[in-house]
Each structure stands twice: as C-alpha cells, then as structure tokens.
Design a protein around this motif. Structure first.
Motif, PDB file in Angstrom:
ATOM      1  N   ASN A 196      -7.038   8.795   5.851  1.00  0.00           N
ATOM      2  CA  ASN A 196      -7.994   9.857   6.159  1.00  0.00           C
ATOM      3  C   ASN A 196      -7.805  10.302   7.606  1.00  0.00           C
ATOM      4  O   ASN A 196      -8.528   9.869   8.506  1.00  0.00           O
ATOM      5  CB  ASN A 196      -9.423   9.350   5.948  1.00  0.00           C
ATOM      6  N   PRO A 197      -6.804  11.151   7.882  1.00  0.00           N
ATOM      7  CA  PRO A 197      -6.411  11.457   9.259  1.00  0.00           C
ATOM      8  C   PRO A 197      -7.507  12.152  10.068  1.00  0.00           C
ATOM      9  O   PRO A 197      -8.326  12.900   9.521  1.00  0.00           O
ATOM     10  CB  PRO A 197      -5.194  12.371   9.092  1.00  0.00           C
ATOM     11  N   LEU A 198      -7.509  11.867  11.347  1.00  0.00           N
ATOM     12  CA  LEU A 198      -8.404  12.502  12.306  1.00  0.00           C
ATOM     13  C   LEU A 198      -7.541  13.430  13.166  1.00  0.00           C
ATOM     14  O   LEU A 198      -6.672  12.974  13.907  1.00  0.00           O
ATOM     15  CB  LEU A 198      -9.068  11.429  13.177  1.00  0.00           C
ATOM     16  N   ASN A 199      -7.766  14.721  13.054  1.00  0.00           N
ATOM     17  CA  ASN A 199      -6.870  15.689  13.676  1.00  0.00           C
ATOM     18  C   ASN A 199      -7.291  16.019  15.106  1.00  0.00           C
ATOM     19  O   ASN A 199      -7.844  17.085  15.394  1.00  0.00           O
ATOM     20  CB  ASN A 199      -6.792  16.957  12.817  1.00  0.00           C
ATOM     21  N   VAL A 200      -7.014  15.082  16.002  1.00  0.00           N
ATOM     22  CA  VAL A 200      -7.192  15.323  17.432  1.00  0.00           C
ATOM     23  C   VAL A 200      -5.848  15.080  18.122  1.00  0.00           C
ATOM     24  O   VAL A 200      -5.055  14.258  17.687  1.00  0.00           O
ATOM     25  CB  VAL A 200      -8.283  14.414  18.045  1.00  0.00           C
ATOM     26  N   GLY A 201      -5.596  15.821  19.206  1.00  0.00           N
ATOM     27  CA  GLY A 201      -4.299  15.738  19.867  1.00  0.00           C
ATOM     28  C   GLY A 201      -3.272  16.591  19.150  1.00  0.00           C
ATOM     29  O   GLY A 201      -3.426  16.921  17.963  1.00  0.00           O
ATOM     30  N   HIS A 202      -2.219  16.959  19.865  1.00  0.00           N
ATOM     31  CA  HIS A 202      -1.237  17.890  19.326  1.00  0.00           C
ATOM     32  C   HIS A 202      -0.041  17.213  18.654  1.00  0.00           C
ATOM     33  O   HIS A 202       0.602  17.800  17.792  1.00  0.00           O
ATOM     34  CB  HIS A 202      -0.709  18.806  20.441  1.00  0.00           C
ATOM     35  N   GLU A 203       0.301  15.985  19.052  1.00  0.00           N
ATOM     36  CA  GLU A 203       1.501  15.348  18.526  1.00  0.00           C
ATOM     37  C   GLU A 203       1.157  14.074  17.772  1.00  0.00           C
ATOM     38  O   GLU A 203       0.614  14.142  16.687  1.00  0.00           O
ATOM     39  CB  GLU A 203       2.486  15.074  19.679  1.00  0.00           C
ATOM     40  N   TYR A 204       1.450  12.911  18.382  1.00  0.00           N
ATOM     41  CA  TYR A 204       1.285  11.631  17.674  1.00  0.00           C
ATOM     42  C   TYR A 204      -0.135  11.115  17.905  1.00  0.00           C
ATOM     43  O   TYR A 204      -0.406  10.375  18.841  1.00  0.00           O
ATOM     44  CB  TYR A 204       2.338  10.645  18.131  1.00  0.00           C
ATOM     45  N   GLY A 205      -1.043  11.514  17.031  1.00  0.00           N
ATOM     46  CA  GLY A 205      -2.449  11.250  17.217  1.00  0.00           C
ATOM     47  C   GLY A 205      -2.910   9.904  16.690  1.00  0.00           C
ATOM     48  O   GLY A 205      -2.122   9.126  16.122  1.00  0.00           O
ATOM     49  N   PRO A 206      -4.204   9.615  16.838  1.00  0.00           N
ATOM     50  CA  PRO A 206      -4.746   8.315  16.449  1.00  0.00           C
ATOM     51  C   PRO A 206      -5.011   8.223  14.955  1.00  0.00           C
ATOM     52  O   PRO A 206      -5.133   9.235  14.262  1.00  0.00           O
ATOM     53  CB  PRO A 206      -6.058   8.262  17.226  1.00  0.00           C
ATOM     54  N   ILE A 207      -5.140   6.990  14.467  1.00  0.00           N
ATOM     55  CA  ILE A 207      -5.704   6.795  13.131  1.00  0.00           C
ATOM     56  C   ILE A 207      -7.206   7.004  13.212  1.00  0.00           C
ATOM     57  O   ILE A 207      -7.783   7.077  14.312  1.00  0.00           O
ATOM     58  CB  ILE A 207      -5.342   5.406  12.559  1.00  0.00           C
ATOM     59  N   ARG A 254      -6.324  -5.209   6.942  1.00  0.00           N
ATOM     60  CA  ARG A 254      -5.268  -4.365   6.368  1.00  0.00           C
ATOM     61  C   ARG A 254      -5.872  -3.232   5.538  1.00  0.00           C
ATOM     62  O   ARG A 254      -5.399  -2.089   5.578  1.00  0.00           O
ATOM     63  CB  ARG A 254      -4.344  -5.234   5.518  1.00  0.00           C
ATOM     64  N   GLU A 255      -6.930  -3.524   4.792  1.00  0.00           N
ATOM     65  CA  GLU A 255      -7.592  -2.488   3.992  1.00  0.00           C
ATOM     66  C   GLU A 255      -8.189  -1.405   4.890  1.00  0.00           C
ATOM     67  O   GLU A 255      -8.098  -0.205   4.591  1.00  0.00           O
ATOM     68  CB  GLU A 255      -8.687  -3.124   3.134  1.00  0.00           C
ATOM     69  N   TYR A 256      -8.780  -1.808   6.007  1.00  0.00           N
ATOM     70  CA  TYR A 256      -9.358  -0.849   6.959  1.00  0.00           C
ATOM     71  C   TYR A 256      -8.278   0.045   7.559  1.00  0.00           C
ATOM     72  O   TYR A 256      -8.445   1.270   7.650  1.00  0.00           O
ATOM     73  CB  TYR A 256     -10.102  -1.610   8.051  1.00  0.00           C
ATOM     74  N   VAL A 257      -7.157  -0.540   7.965  1.00  0.00           N
ATOM     75  CA  VAL A 257      -6.059   0.245   8.524  1.00  0.00           C
ATOM     76  C   VAL A 257      -5.553   1.258   7.509  1.00  0.00           C
ATOM     77  O   VAL A 257      -5.295   2.427   7.846  1.00  0.00           O
ATOM     78  CB  VAL A 257      -4.913  -0.679   8.993  1.00  0.00           C
ATOM     79  N   ASP A 258      -5.416   0.836   6.264  1.00  0.00           N
ATOM     80  CA  ASP A 258      -4.930   1.735   5.224  1.00  0.00           C
ATOM     81  C   ASP A 258      -5.861   2.937   5.070  1.00  0.00           C
ATOM     82  O   ASP A 258      -5.413   4.084   4.983  1.00  0.00           O
ATOM     83  CB  ASP A 258      -4.815   0.970   3.906  1.00  0.00           C
ATOM     84  N   LYS A 259      -7.160   2.702   5.065  1.00  0.00           N
ATOM     85  CA  LYS A 259      -8.129   3.799   4.958  1.00  0.00           C
ATOM     86  C   LYS A 259      -8.079   4.708   6.183  1.00  0.00           C
ATOM     87  O   LYS A 259      -8.208   5.931   6.067  1.00  0.00           O
ATOM     88  CB  LYS A 259      -9.543   3.237   4.789  1.00  0.00           C
ATOM     89  N   GLY A 300       0.827  -1.191   0.000  1.00  0.00           N
ATOM     90  CA  GLY A 300       0.000   0.000   0.000  1.00  0.00           C
ATOM     91  C   GLY A 300       0.865   1.247   0.000  1.00  0.00           C
ATOM     92  O   GLY A 300       2.062   1.195   0.300  1.00  0.00           O
ATOM     93  N   LYS A 301       0.262   2.359  -0.331  1.00  0.00           N
ATOM     94  CA  LYS A 301       0.984   3.619  -0.358  1.00  0.00           C
ATOM     95  C   LYS A 301       1.422   4.025   1.041  1.00  0.00           C
ATOM     96  O   LYS A 301       0.695   3.813   2.021  1.00  0.00           O
ATOM     97  CB  LYS A 301       0.101   4.710  -0.964  1.00  0.00           C
ATOM     98  N   TYR A 302       2.627   4.576   1.135  1.00  0.00           N
ATOM     99  CA  TYR A 302       3.127   5.082   2.418  1.00  0.00           C
ATOM    100  C   TYR A 302       2.624   6.513   2.626  1.00  0.00           C
ATOM    101  O   TYR A 302       2.744   7.356   1.730  1.00  0.00           O
ATOM    102  CB  TYR A 302       4.653   5.060   2.442  1.00  0.00           C
ATOM    103  N   TYR A 303       2.049   6.777   3.805  1.00  0.00           N
ATOM    104  CA  TYR A 303       1.541   8.101   4.142  1.00  0.00           C
ATOM    105  C   TYR A 303       2.372   8.689   5.273  1.00  0.00           C
ATOM    106  O   TYR A 303       2.317   8.201   6.409  1.00  0.00           O
ATOM    107  CB  TYR A 303       0.073   8.028   4.552  1.00  0.00           C
ATOM    108  N   PRO A 304       3.167   9.715   4.991  1.00  0.00           N
ATOM    109  CA  PRO A 304       3.997  10.324   6.037  1.00  0.00           C
ATOM    110  C   PRO A 304       3.149  11.188   6.970  1.00  0.00           C
ATOM    111  O   PRO A 304       2.870  12.359   6.684  1.00  0.00           O
ATOM    112  CB  PRO A 304       4.994  11.170   5.235  1.00  0.00           C
ATOM    113  N   THR A 305       2.686  10.617   8.054  1.00  0.00           N
ATOM    114  CA  THR A 305       1.794  11.309   8.966  1.00  0.00           C
ATOM    115  C   THR A 305       2.141  10.979  10.409  1.00  0.00           C
ATOM    116  O   THR A 305       2.672   9.905  10.700  1.00  0.00           O
ATOM    117  CB  THR A 305       0.325  10.913   8.698  1.00  0.00           C
ATOM    118  N   LYS A 306       1.837  11.894  11.315  1.00  0.00           N
ATOM    119  CA  LYS A 306       1.993  11.638  12.747  1.00  0.00           C
ATOM    120  C   LYS A 306       0.713  11.058  13.337  1.00  0.00           C
ATOM    121  O   LYS A 306       0.659  10.777  14.518  1.00  0.00           O
ATOM    122  CB  LYS A 306       2.364  12.943  13.466  1.00  0.00           C
TER     123      LYS A 306
END
Length: 266
Positions: A251-262, A242-247, A205-211
């Motif tokens: 589609n990031p959820l922007n909560v928290g200031h640093e290393y947030g959740p999927i 694996r498909e669910y994790v990739d999605k 799968g594609k690599y997504y550079p995200t925190k």
C-alpha cells in the motif's frame, strides 16, 4: 505500575527525510504499540534522490545517551541500524554489554539502497562481524549483506540455507535472510528464517515492483524488536514483522519524487 509499558531502543542513524533509519524504526514502534527510545549514532542529510551529507556522533555523546536511558527506562529489547564507523561500533558494544537492554536485533546495514553503495570500510566491517553479530538474538541481513557476511554467492534455496548456517557460526542466535528482489520479472520474494534450534522455514510473499520501499530493512528489524519486547517468541516476532512490512510495501505512500518510503500507516 511504573515502567511496565513495553519499552524498546533503536541504536541507529537519524535520516532527515523520514524514510529509513531511526525515523522508520520509531514509526514501526508506534504501529506495534511499544514505547520507542533512541541512541543516535549518525545524522544523515538526504531525500528521496539520495544521501548528501552525514555527521557522526561523538563516542562521549553516545555514552551519555545510553547512560541516560539506563537511568530512567525499563528497555525490554533493542535493535541496531547504521553504526557508521569502528569507534561507534566499539562504543555501542561496550554500552550494550554494560546495561540490560534485552534481546538485540542486528540489522547489519552494510550497503545503502543498492549493493554498489557500501557503507562500511573494511575495519568497521570486521568489527561488525567480530563484536556486534555475536550479540545478536536475531540477525536480519538482506540478500547482498548475507552474501558478504557469509563470503559466498547465493544462487538458490540451498545456498541461502548454507549462508544462514555460516551467519550463525559468526555468533548470531537466529537469522532471517531477506530474499533477492532485484528482478522486475519475479513474482515471489522468499525469506529464510533459521532458528537457534536449527529449525528453518520460509516466508514467501508477492513481489511488488515499486520505488516506494525505503526503510524496509529498518522496519522489519524494528518490528521484530517490538514484538520481542512484548514477549512474543522469535518465530512469531519475525512472522508478525514480515507481515507488516509486506502490507507497508503493498500500500504505497506517494511522498518524495524518487525512492520513497514504505507506508507505515497501514
């Protein structure tokens, strides 16, 4: 009919920020439409900046959690997460062998958010290898955990396959090794799936550079557990999870200031 709805169990730590651990497992169970139960092994206090305190449950409390679930529910599959220490592992193994809670997905949780944060002392690590991994229907280590368990460096695809066979030699039936994703320049993440019949395949799968990827391993193992409880094959359970994790990463959820959740809402 009573108790026919698919029911699953997470045996893991509770993380109060909701990003990983039991909270990620239960969110994943909801997505896959199974009823989630839990055995709490440790309570962790932390947030997106890091972990700051923990409280390990007593073995008598863990025994009671298992008994109460066995007395009332029809659990079809289980998964483990953070097990904290040797006493907890011994207690979990004893109870899993005592009760019929279906196939077991083992997320080894040897490291924290990076390979420099080791969560298991040597005695606990040896018990994980000797007592818990042989019970695994599916073992789901990440790249660093696979290297540690297999006692080798993984540099390429052939190394990954060799490591997978070494993990099966520890007693796990099926293995998925999550490929490395620490290089911001990489484009693809490849996971190895090695089945009990020696067939193997790759999930790319594609690599997504995200925190925003806390709880990735928990979510993958919980998704596999949920699909097994619904009667899916190991292959399909792994692919669907694996498909669910990739999605959820895409589609990031922007909560928290640093290393947030999927994003479990995808």
């Amino acid at each position: 009919m009573l108790n026919q709805f698919p029911q699953v169990l997470t045996i893991a730590g509770s993380e109060n920020d909701g990003a990983a651990g039991m909270q990620a497992d239960l969110a994943t169970f909801d997505h896959f439409k199974v009823y989630g139960t839990s055995v709490v092994t440790v309570c962790v206090a932390g947030n997106s900046y890091g972990v700051h305190a923990q409280q390990i449950m007593s073995t008598s409390f863990i025994d009671q959690e298992f008994k109460d679930l066995a007395d009332d529910f029809n659990i079809k599959a289980s998964k483990t997460g953070m097990l904290a220490n040797a006493s907890v592992i011994k207690t979990v193994v004893k109870n899993y062998q005592r009760y019929d809670f279906g196939p077991l997905v083992v997320d080894p949780v040897i490291f924290g958010n990076n390979p420099n944060t080791r969560l298991l002392d040597p005695n606990t690590f040896q018990l994980l290898k000797a007592r818990l991994i042989p019970l695994a229907t599916v073992l789901t280590p990440n790249y660093y955990e696979a290297q540690t368990l297999a006692k080798m460096k993984i540099n390429d695809d052939q190394d990954m396959l060799t490591a997978g066979h070494r993990l099966q030699n520890l007693g796990a039936d099926n293995v998925i090794i999550k490929g490395p994703h620490h290089d911001p320049q990489q484009k693809i993440v490849k996971d190895l799936v090695l089945l009990s019949n020696d067939h193997h395949f790759w999930l790319a799968g594609k690599y997504y550079p995200t925190k925003r990827k806390n709880g990735t391993g928990d979510t993958l193992s919980a998704g596999i557990c949920a699909e097994l409880a619904k009667g899916q094959s190991v292959t399909d359970a792994i692919k669907n999870a694996r498909e669910y994790v990739d999605k959820a990463i895409r589609n990031p959820l922007n909560v928290g200031h640093e290393y947030g959740p999927i994003n479990h809402f995808v």
